[in-house]
Design a protein around this motif. Structure first.
Motif, PDB file in Angstrom:
ATOM      1  N   PHE A 110     -12.919 -21.290 -33.817  1.00  0.00           N
ATOM      2  CA  PHE A 110     -11.974 -21.074 -34.913  1.00  0.00           C
ATOM      3  C   PHE A 110     -10.651 -20.516 -34.409  1.00  0.00           C
ATOM      4  O   PHE A 110      -9.602 -20.782 -34.988  1.00  0.00           O
ATOM      5  N   ALA A 111     -10.692 -19.762 -33.319  1.00  0.00           N
ATOM      6  CA  ALA A 111      -9.449 -19.269 -32.709  1.00  0.00           C
ATOM      7  C   ALA A 111      -8.611 -20.437 -32.197  1.00  0.00           C
ATOM      8  O   ALA A 111      -7.388 -20.384 -32.213  1.00  0.00           O
ATOM      9  N   GLU A 112      -9.261 -21.480 -31.774  1.00  0.00           N
ATOM     10  CA  GLU A 112      -8.557 -22.638 -31.226  1.00  0.00           C
ATOM     11  C   GLU A 112      -8.160 -23.659 -32.283  1.00  0.00           C
ATOM     12  O   GLU A 112      -7.123 -24.298 -32.157  1.00  0.00           O
ATOM     13  N   LYS A 113      -8.968 -23.834 -33.330  1.00  0.00           N
ATOM     14  CA  LYS A 113      -8.809 -25.004 -34.192  1.00  0.00           C
ATOM     15  C   LYS A 113      -8.599 -24.744 -35.683  1.00  0.00           C
ATOM     16  O   LYS A 113      -8.420 -25.700 -36.436  1.00  0.00           O
ATOM     17  N   ASN A 115      -7.012 -24.171 -39.272  1.00  0.00           N
ATOM     18  CA  ASN A 115      -5.731 -24.622 -39.835  1.00  0.00           C
ATOM     19  C   ASN A 115      -4.779 -23.466 -40.132  1.00  0.00           C
ATOM     20  O   ASN A 115      -3.568 -23.654 -40.157  1.00  0.00           O
ATOM     21  N   ASP A 116      -5.332 -22.291 -40.378  1.00  0.00           N
ATOM     22  CA  ASP A 116      -4.523 -21.136 -40.762  1.00  0.00           C
ATOM     23  C   ASP A 116      -4.147 -20.324 -39.522  1.00  0.00           C
ATOM     24  O   ASP A 116      -5.016 -19.928 -38.740  1.00  0.00           O
ATOM     25  N   GLN A 117      -2.848 -20.064 -39.362  1.00  0.00           N
ATOM     26  CA  GLN A 117      -2.359 -19.340 -38.194  1.00  0.00           C
ATOM     27  C   GLN A 117      -2.926 -17.919 -38.109  1.00  0.00           C
ATOM     28  O   GLN A 117      -3.284 -17.450 -37.026  1.00  0.00           O
ATOM     29  N   LYS A 118      -3.032 -17.242 -39.238  1.00  0.00           N
ATOM     30  CA  LYS A 118      -3.556 -15.872 -39.229  1.00  0.00           C
ATOM     31  C   LYS A 118      -5.028 -15.861 -38.808  1.00  0.00           C
ATOM     32  O   LYS A 118      -5.445 -14.986 -38.053  1.00  0.00           O
ATOM     33  N   VAL A 119      -5.798 -16.839 -39.268  1.00  0.00           N
ATOM     34  CA  VAL A 119      -7.203 -16.921 -38.865  1.00  0.00           C
ATOM     35  C   VAL A 119      -7.290 -17.152 -37.350  1.00  0.00           C
ATOM     36  O   VAL A 119      -8.082 -16.501 -36.666  1.00  0.00           O
ATOM     37  N   ARG A 120      -6.467 -18.068 -36.833  1.00  0.00           N
ATOM     38  CA  ARG A 120      -6.461 -18.326 -35.390  1.00  0.00           C
ATOM     39  C   ARG A 120      -6.118 -17.060 -34.615  1.00  0.00           C
ATOM     40  O   ARG A 120      -6.783 -16.707 -33.626  1.00  0.00           O
ATOM     41  N   ARG A 121      -5.081 -16.358 -35.071  1.00  0.00           N
ATOM     42  CA  ARG A 121      -4.631 -15.142 -34.382  1.00  0.00           C
ATOM     43  C   ARG A 121      -5.711 -14.048 -34.415  1.00  0.00           C
ATOM     44  O   ARG A 121      -6.013 -13.418 -33.391  1.00  0.00           O
ATOM     45  N   GLU A 141      -6.024 -16.699 -24.259  1.00  0.00           N
ATOM     46  CA  GLU A 141      -4.796 -16.958 -25.017  1.00  0.00           C
ATOM     47  C   GLU A 141      -5.031 -18.008 -26.095  1.00  0.00           C
ATOM     48  O   GLU A 141      -4.090 -18.595 -26.584  1.00  0.00           O
ATOM     49  N   VAL A 142      -6.285 -18.266 -26.444  1.00  0.00           N
ATOM     50  CA  VAL A 142      -6.556 -19.305 -27.449  1.00  0.00           C
ATOM     51  C   VAL A 142      -5.947 -18.918 -28.788  1.00  0.00           C
ATOM     52  O   VAL A 142      -5.806 -17.740 -29.098  1.00  0.00           O
ATOM     53  N   GLY A 143      -5.599 -19.916 -29.550  1.00  0.00           N
ATOM     54  CA  GLY A 143      -5.148 -19.698 -30.916  1.00  0.00           C
ATOM     55  C   GLY A 143      -3.718 -19.263 -31.091  1.00  0.00           C
ATOM     56  O   GLY A 143      -3.283 -19.003 -32.203  1.00  0.00           O
ATOM     57  N   LYS A 144      -2.942 -19.141 -30.047  1.00  0.00           N
ATOM     58  CA  LYS A 144      -1.564 -18.667 -30.209  1.00  0.00           C
ATOM     59  C   LYS A 144      -0.594 -19.797 -30.227  1.00  0.00           C
ATOM     60  O   LYS A 144      -0.799 -20.876 -29.850  1.00  0.00           O
TER      61      LYS A 144
END
Length: 144
Positions: A110-113, A115-121, A141-144
């Motif tokens: 989920f950090a990588e994929k 749709n929501d930037q806050k969820v990834r972060r 550094e995933v999700g940034k």
């Protein structure tokens, strides 16, 4: 008269014994404890799948707080279909608190994929914290 008093005393003693026995059994017998634990876990399982968002969030939080690894699969299922970004973050945090590898791997996904930037972060931060706690020096550094 004396027989009447004896009968009353006997009935009062029987009643007090019954009340005491009932109160004691409701407090903490081991057999009741197991039944209550099973019921609590079933209630949390239903809460995780509930359409009521408040109940769902509370159940997810409690599973993480008490590290109920037996409900990890329900959390992982819910993470995959959860529509509210804040709930996805809460599920990721609960999976982190449980600390099992397959749950953490899903958080990384989920950090990588997501749709929501806050969820990834947030999933990235949770995953990085897991790596740090496990003694893995590389910070992802995933999700940034």
């Amino acid at each position: 008269m004396k027989q009447n008093m004896t009968t009353k005393f006997f009935l009062i003693a029987v009643a007090l014994t019954a009340i005491y026995a009932n109160a004691y059994s409701a407090c903490d017998p081991i057999s009741n404890k197991v039944d209550k634990t099973k019921a609590a876990i079933e209630n949390l399982k239903l809460g995780i799948k509930s359409e009521n968002n408040g109940l769902r969030r509370s159940s997810i939080y409690m599973v993480g707080k008490y590290k109920l690894s037996e409900l990890k699969n329900e959390l992982m299922e819910q993470l995959k279909k959860e529509t509210f970004p804040s709930n996805r973050i809460l599920i990721a945090l609960s999976l982190y608190q449980i600390g099992e590898a397959d749950g953490i791997d899903l958080v990384k996904t989920f950090a990588e994929k997501d749709n929501d930037q806050k969820v990834r972060r947030m999933c990235t931060a949770i995953y990085n914290e897991y790596l740090k706690v496990m003694g893995i020096v590389q910070i992802s550094e995933v999700g940034k």
